[in-house]
Write a protein that holds these residues in place. Sequence first.
Motif, PDB file in Angstrom:
ATOM      1  N   ILE A 295       7.663  -8.496  -3.770  1.00  0.00           N
ATOM      2  CA  ILE A 295       7.409  -7.692  -5.354  1.00  0.00           C
ATOM      3  C   ILE A 295       7.706  -6.347  -5.293  1.00  0.00           C
ATOM      4  CG2 ILE A 295       6.291  -7.207  -7.843  1.00  0.00           C
ATOM      5  CD1 ILE A 295       5.191  -9.557  -7.443  1.00  0.00           C
ATOM      6  N   THR A 296       6.966  -6.038  -4.257  1.00  0.00           N
ATOM      7  CA  THR A 296       7.318  -4.252  -3.629  1.00  0.00           C
ATOM      8  C   THR A 296       8.895  -3.980  -2.698  1.00  0.00           C
ATOM      9  OG1 THR A 296       4.616  -4.463  -3.300  1.00  0.00           O
ATOM     10  CG2 THR A 296       6.666  -2.896  -1.770  1.00  0.00           C
ATOM     11  N   MET A 297       9.615  -5.521  -2.133  1.00  0.00           N
ATOM     12  CA  MET A 297      10.224  -4.873  -1.997  1.00  0.00           C
ATOM     13  C   MET A 297      11.425  -4.913  -3.753  1.00  0.00           C
ATOM     14  SD  MET A 297      13.279  -7.422  -0.550  1.00  0.00           S
ATOM     15  CE  MET A 297      12.234  -7.690   1.571  1.00  0.00           C
ATOM     16  N   LEU A 298      11.618  -5.677  -4.346  1.00  0.00           N
ATOM     17  CA  LEU A 298      12.236  -5.580  -5.707  1.00  0.00           C
ATOM     18  C   LEU A 298      12.037  -3.893  -5.984  1.00  0.00           C
ATOM     19  CD1 LEU A 298      11.665  -9.254  -7.515  1.00  0.00           C
ATOM     20  CD2 LEU A 298      13.866  -7.843  -6.084  1.00  0.00           C
TER      21      LEU A 298
ATOM     22  N   LEU B 169      -0.084 -12.706  -0.375  1.00  0.00           N
ATOM     23  CA  LEU B 169       0.479 -11.620   0.186  1.00  0.00           C
ATOM     24  C   LEU B 169       2.479 -11.719   0.416  1.00  0.00           C
ATOM     25  CD1 LEU B 169      -1.929  -9.920   2.800  1.00  0.00           C
ATOM     26  CD2 LEU B 169      -1.621  -9.509   0.613  1.00  0.00           C
ATOM     27  N   LEU B 170       2.853 -12.514   0.398  1.00  0.00           N
ATOM     28  CA  LEU B 170       3.811 -12.562   0.974  1.00  0.00           C
ATOM     29  C   LEU B 170       4.644 -12.503  -0.503  1.00  0.00           C
ATOM     30  CD1 LEU B 170       4.296 -15.614   2.837  1.00  0.00           C
ATOM     31  CD2 LEU B 170       5.097 -12.854   4.088  1.00  0.00           C
TER      32      LEU B 170
ATOM     33  N   SER C 141       1.494  -0.800   0.214  1.00  0.00           N
ATOM     34  CA  SER C 141       0.400   0.163  -0.080  1.00  0.00           C
ATOM     35  C   SER C 141       0.797   0.854  -0.052  1.00  0.00           C
ATOM     36  CB  SER C 141      -0.968  -0.015   1.034  1.00  0.00           C
ATOM     37  OG  SER C 141      -1.444  -1.226   1.243  1.00  0.00           O
ATOM     38  N   THR C 142       2.007   1.344   0.709  1.00  0.00           N
ATOM     39  CA  THR C 142       2.616   2.313   0.715  1.00  0.00           C
ATOM     40  C   THR C 142       3.525   2.635  -0.771  1.00  0.00           C
ATOM     41  OG1 THR C 142       3.451   2.019   3.124  1.00  0.00           O
ATOM     42  CG2 THR C 142       4.769   3.568   2.101  1.00  0.00           C
TER      43      THR C 142
ATOM     44  N   VAL D 229      14.237  -0.580  -6.859  1.00  0.00           N
ATOM     45  CA  VAL D 229      15.028   0.368  -8.190  1.00  0.00           C
ATOM     46  C   VAL D 229      14.607   1.211  -8.045  1.00  0.00           C
ATOM     47  CG1 VAL D 229      14.505   0.088 -10.536  1.00  0.00           C
ATOM     48  CG2 VAL D 229      14.880  -2.326  -9.376  1.00  0.00           C
ATOM     49  N   PHE D 230      13.277   1.262  -7.554  1.00  0.00           N
ATOM     50  CA  PHE D 230      12.708   3.288  -6.615  1.00  0.00           C
ATOM     51  C   PHE D 230      12.652   3.950  -5.943  1.00  0.00           C
ATOM     52  CE2 PHE D 230      10.710   1.869 -10.907  1.00  0.00           C
ATOM     53  CZ  PHE D 230      11.208   1.416 -12.144  1.00  0.00           C
ATOM     54  N   PRO D 231      13.958   3.469  -4.594  1.00  0.00           N
ATOM     55  CA  PRO D 231      13.780   4.068  -3.818  1.00  0.00           C
ATOM     56  C   PRO D 231      12.884   5.840  -3.814  1.00  0.00           C
ATOM     57  CG  PRO D 231      15.708   4.019  -4.107  1.00  0.00           C
ATOM     58  CD  PRO D 231      14.845   3.631  -5.390  1.00  0.00           C
ATOM     59  N   HIS D 232      13.403   6.559  -4.108  1.00  0.00           N
ATOM     60  CA  HIS D 232      12.910   7.905  -4.136  1.00  0.00           C
ATOM     61  C   HIS D 232      11.427   7.994  -4.754  1.00  0.00           C
ATOM     62  CE1 HIS D 232      12.911   6.659  -8.582  1.00  0.00           C
ATOM     63  NE2 HIS D 232      12.210   7.489  -8.717  1.00  0.00           N
ATOM     64  N   TYR D 233      10.386   7.207  -4.731  1.00  0.00           N
ATOM     65  CA  TYR D 233       9.188   7.328  -4.616  1.00  0.00           C
ATOM     66  C   TYR D 233       8.471   7.706  -3.526  1.00  0.00           C
ATOM     67  CZ  TYR D 233       8.418   5.868  -9.989  1.00  0.00           C
ATOM     68  OH  TYR D 233       8.803   5.633 -11.048  1.00  0.00           O
TER      69      TYR D 233
END
Length: 244
Positions: free
Chosen positions: A223-226, A217-218, A176-177, A230-234
């Motif tokens: 997928i969210t971790m990956l 969900l896990l 969600s985040t 890749v896009f930490p700035h979001y």
Amino acid sequence: MRSFEQRIKRSFLFIAFGLSWSMVALLLARPDLPPQYFLFFACLAPAVSAVIVHESTTNHSLAHSLFLTAKPTPAWVLSLFIPFVFFGLYIISFPNEFGVFHQWWFYLFFITAFLEIGWRGFFQKELEVPSFWLSSITIGVLMACWATPILVVFFGLSDFHLLAFAFFFLLIAAPSTFLISLTKSLFPSTILNGFLLYLLTLLFTHSDMLVVFFALLLMLNGITMLAHAVFPHYFTHAFIAKRK
């Protein structure tokens, strides 16, 4: 400034928890009264708290601060695609229940909207925790703690079902985040949480399918971790903007 920011956080938590849990206490004291009204105000509390604290501490646009002004983007499709995968597996597993209407789905979306506005729209940004995962998990833990008395008193859930809800709040937190960070909007997150929360209630009678639900969900968290790697700035741009 730090003291002021801490007061904002404490004020939000005091109002959100206090108003919600006071509704629980009132229902326990007066069980003869209609519980749906108490439930409505209990679930409304995080959004009410966000509005009160925001309006009393800043003159910034409320809608903009709560991620309610962003225009739709192609990324919004994720909020429908992810539940589509979950529901697809549910329909394949239980084809006889396809098309069965449950009246509470409509209420769940309103409840989800209230929760998203308060917890992720307002409070998560106020946390200003630089770690994506720590910020997400903190919100998940707080939501699980906040919801537990409500689920027990209003719905009389068993320990097993309470545990399922707690795991849901924890495991849906990071996706969600990231979805909010990606779209700068609460609407996709509300849609995602609403559909998955509705599906969770349907699966309470199918404990074997619950295992599949949480496994998915896990996987979604993986997928969210990956994606965040890749896009930490979001996340930084959406949730770590300093107050002016």
